[in-house]
Design an enzyme around this catalytic site. Sequence first.
Site, PDB file in Angstrom:
ATOM      1  N   GLU A   1      54.664 -21.612  96.847  1.00  0.00           N
ATOM      2  CA  GLU A   1      54.240 -22.710  95.974  1.00  0.00           C
ATOM      3  C   GLU A   1      54.886 -22.580  94.584  1.00  0.00           C
ATOM      4  OE1 GLU A   1      50.000 -22.572  95.592  1.00  0.00           O
ATOM      5  OE2 GLU A   1      49.850 -24.567  94.699  1.00  0.00           O
TER       6      GLU A   1
ATOM      7  N   LYS B   1      51.087 -31.525  96.611  1.00  0.00           N
ATOM      8  CA  LYS B   1      49.811 -30.952  97.061  1.00  0.00           C
ATOM      9  C   LYS B   1      48.727 -32.034  97.046  1.00  0.00           C
ATOM     10  CE  LYS B   1      47.362 -26.629  95.992  1.00  0.00           C
ATOM     11  NZ  LYS B   1      47.448 -25.450  95.084  1.00  0.00           N
TER      12      LYS B   1
ATOM     13  N   CYS C   1      49.179 -24.700 100.136  1.00  0.00           N
ATOM     14  CA  CYS C   1      48.081 -23.823  99.699  1.00  0.00           C
ATOM     15  C   CYS C   1      46.697 -24.411  99.953  1.00  0.00           C
ATOM     16  CB  CYS C   1      48.278 -23.446  98.225  1.00  0.00           C
ATOM     17  SG  CYS C   1      47.420 -21.915  97.767  1.00  0.00           S
TER      18      CYS C   1
END
Lengths: 583, 583
Positions: B44, B126, B162
């Site tokens: 990330e 994300k 994530c």
Amino acid sequence: MPQLRLALAQVNARVGDLDGNADLVVEQCLAAQEAGAHLVVFPEMMLTGYPIEDLAMRASLIRASRAAAHELAGRLEREGCGDLVAVVGFLDRADGLEDRVGIPKNAPLNSVAVLHGGAIVARQAKHHLWNYGVGDEIRNFVPGDTINIIQVGGVDVAIAICEDLWRDGPSAAAKAADAALLVVPNGSPYEADKDDARLDLCTQRAREGDCVLAYVNLVGGQDELVFDGDSIVVAPDGTVLGRSRQFVSELLVVDLDLPAATATMPDPAERFGGLAIKRTVISADPVPSYEPLEVTEHERLPRFEEMYRALVVGLRDYVVKNGFSSVLMGLSGGIDSTLVGTIAVDALGAENVFGVSNPSDWSSEHSRSDAAELAERTGLRLDTIPIAPIFDAYQQALKLDGLAEENLQARIRAVIWMGLSNQHGHLVLACGNKSELATGYSTIYGDAVGGYAPIKDVPKTLVWELARWRNAWAEQHGETPPIPENTISKPPSAELRPGQLDTDSLPPYDVLDAVLDAYVERDLGSADVIAEGFDPALVAKVVTLVDKAEYKRRQYPPGPKISRRNFGRDRRVPITNLWREDL
Amino acid sequence: MPQLRLALAQVNARVGDLDGNADLVVEQCLAAQEAGAHLVVFPEMMLTGYPIEDLAMRASLIRASRAAAHELAGRLEREGCGDLVAVVGFLDRADGLEDRVGIPKNAPLNSVAVLHGGAIVARQAKHHLWNYGVGDEIRNFVPGDTINIIQVGGVDVAIAICEDLWRDGPSAAAKAADAALLVVPNGSPYEADKDDARLDLCTQRAREGDCVLAYVNLVGGQDELVFDGDSIVVAPDGTVLGRSRQFVSELLVVDLDLPAATATMPDPAERFGGLAIKRTVISADPVPSYEPLEVTEHERLPRFEEMYRALVVGLRDYVVKNGFSSVLMGLSGGIDSTLVGTIAVDALGAENVFGVSNPSDWSSEHSRSDAAELAERTGLRLDTIPIAPIFDAYQQALKLDGLAEENLQARIRAVIWMGLSNQHGHLVLACGNKSELATGYSTIYGDAVGGYAPIKDVPKTLVWELARWRNAWAEQHGETPPIPENTISKPPSAELRPGQLDTDSLPPYDVLDAVLDAYVERDLGSADVIAEGFDPALVAKVVTLVDKAEYKRRQYPPGPKISRRNFGRDRRVPITNLWREDL
């Protein structure tokens, strides 16, 4: 049209002090009833204080807050003001909400309870959680989804909480439900140099909702934040029907002529900005007709007075709420510590302010005489403890030179202040300004020590302006100007080596503060700062200084936020950070 | 079934170092290509490092990050690895998104770019922003709303970032789109004493998605956080197909046999957990058949080794990434500073660790001899500077007694360390443990000074356990145990007055740490702590100590988080707080 007497209780709630805050509610309700009010509204999170940060997620506090709200309802009834309708902020729990991922099971709510007749007759949780700037509410709360319309004296009253007002839902819902009044409990911290955004917003929402809007805010200091009150009542046509003083507790009582509640009920399935509407009738009959009061409308304070009062209130409340009664600071005769001394005297009284002068071999004569003159003008106590013998003892062992030797002097002073603080119980004040904090122009564990830093959000140029304003105010009020003229006019120096001046290391403060405004407060990159007309080399130097001083700021004491972006809750950047704007 | 060779680049990205991080990507892509991989996935926010906190909102960094991603695509092509498909985290901007209230106009995204053939062929932001514990992503980013399916070598590969993995959307979308592989770039910090939550989660999502799941994580320290890597590849039946070492950079190469992409395309209007699916075909033909590699699977480290390595990596990276090469600390002969000295030697080499012993008249003989023995065993440098002459010089002026006199000694030592730090450029380490930090059993501006605090998240009982573990590890490896036996066995004392023991002021550490675990880490109220069987008076004392020490913690240096709730980003409570659990 029915009449309604509304009271807004602009008060100084203390974080965590459920009993004290409940007492304050009772006192204000009794006063509101004495004044003939039918409805009294308290600020956001009245019972717990605000902001409570991660305490919101502690189950024991949630339980205690809920119990306190119930207990308060009964107590108001027993005290004889159960007929008054009170809207009181508290920490609630979302019993009915489903479990949501990433949120603790006890699901805290930032809520208000509507108290009447010894009971909680309605509850409402904040819909829009404040999660930018100094707000972290999405971390701490889950959002509510209901807007209440409570009928009081035959008038429909809608409720919104603080950040909700900045969104479209509540006023649309109030309009759809034909509510005549929208009451808004707030915990809205002070910030200088905004236009009158609150009044503009209240006016806009009153117009959109076609209702009177009543905005009530906290006063007082809480760690980095200062709440300035400035409670407002505004009609849908923009007429101000009442406005409180800033920074002081007061009960604002306003008489309203409002349209009677109608049968208008939006389709229960209809929702406004995601909100369901819930109606509660407390009293359907209009109150008996009475003679209305005159409108109370206080002007906002002038710019410098507003800032200065914020600093005074921030310091006073940090000291008092943390159980101290006196403060101690190093007094160098320079403008920063002198302004801090003056603020401290205004906040706590001269008898509670202890200055220490720590001359070294390189201190100028004026550093002593200016500090002494400050003491004489204000009445604060000044002690003098020279540092030479201690400095010599260190140097016998360490033989430091250059910057290490300069820092040693600053740290010796700090150890003296902390020793006196431990011995006598004074809270030490750090006297650094925002320009210093930005550039790291201070000694960590030296002049940076303290429990509170009253001017950490005040750029150096503003330090001078506030000093001049304070002296002028004294003259206007027939008092002795507290700040020695020489302290204002002399060139600033840390006096850590012979003949040292701040401008040896830093750009002139007017230029520096302008660059800092662009880089820190407006978060511009170097290229954009340079595009505003600043010298590229100077911008590169300032930006590098700011970036490299983050570790010092992280260990600096808290102090009152007055700018749009303070160092602390407002600006959160990594210490370990290789991003360099000037590359 | 088509084959695919997947590489997971578990690397140590540096916050803000766009150029260095891009170099790292190129280096790893060349290595992946050399290893015959077809697809390489980076953690990330690879290009900016992670977390970048409020830097995410700086327009100049967003511009630079986007430019760096484009430049990187071209560079990979020029370096001859343009055929490799690389998934690289970066800071992006939501050009196309509507303006949302309360979010800056440049709307930052926590994104990945898919690089191939010299271009960015897909981007994904994300979806689920991490906003609890140490995560503040709702403050810093807006969520994405698209999930990409990229076809590589005839295999459909989905992407999640994530926190997305902790929600249901991505695996459902992967399944609906018949994706054979779900790759997940992470910035997931280390935390001790969790069960193997990562493997369990990866296994669950692989099963739900009916696809192989590849999880790649950062390694290295960033301020309070330590990333431990532990990258994992797991099949839908739960078979582990590859697992990296913890705390070290490495390229994990895994061979997969995967179902070929099908024509299955969910209705474009169908969305999964709010996500739209977007397909990109990079290469539709299966790769030529080849001989697969053996499975690489490293075991997780044992409990104490894992913690100890986290502390070593946290310290090493704070020192190195901030441009230091050496550290200095006070060595008292006690267990805390001894463990810190040992960690520092392991992190930086003995030649870069400088200890200072500052005996007072009340220092025991063993405090000197134990410190000397540590120096002898580890090779760190030890200097001795007695504080008596300096103490006398202060007392000549101040005449302090009691606690003020005790604190004076601690502060004299701190000024000496800081002087040596300024003179020689060593970073000072604070040696306080979590039990001390919790109870305020330390002197602010005394033993609390430093740039980094390696064991601030280690309770005292764990300090002893890690010390014993470190010695045992040395013996197992035929090395000299670094920690003197007497340092481990003697009763702890601050030695600030004659005969002083920690237990004069604090409960025994095993009891104290158990209460702190309940109150601080599990956030229980007093009543719930007492219900676990602790003495009410003791609980009241500990809770009060913790509450009153918040101001000290706020000025304490950062240190590596290893517990579920550290003092710092994990536990954010007001300083000014009248809530008392024991009332």
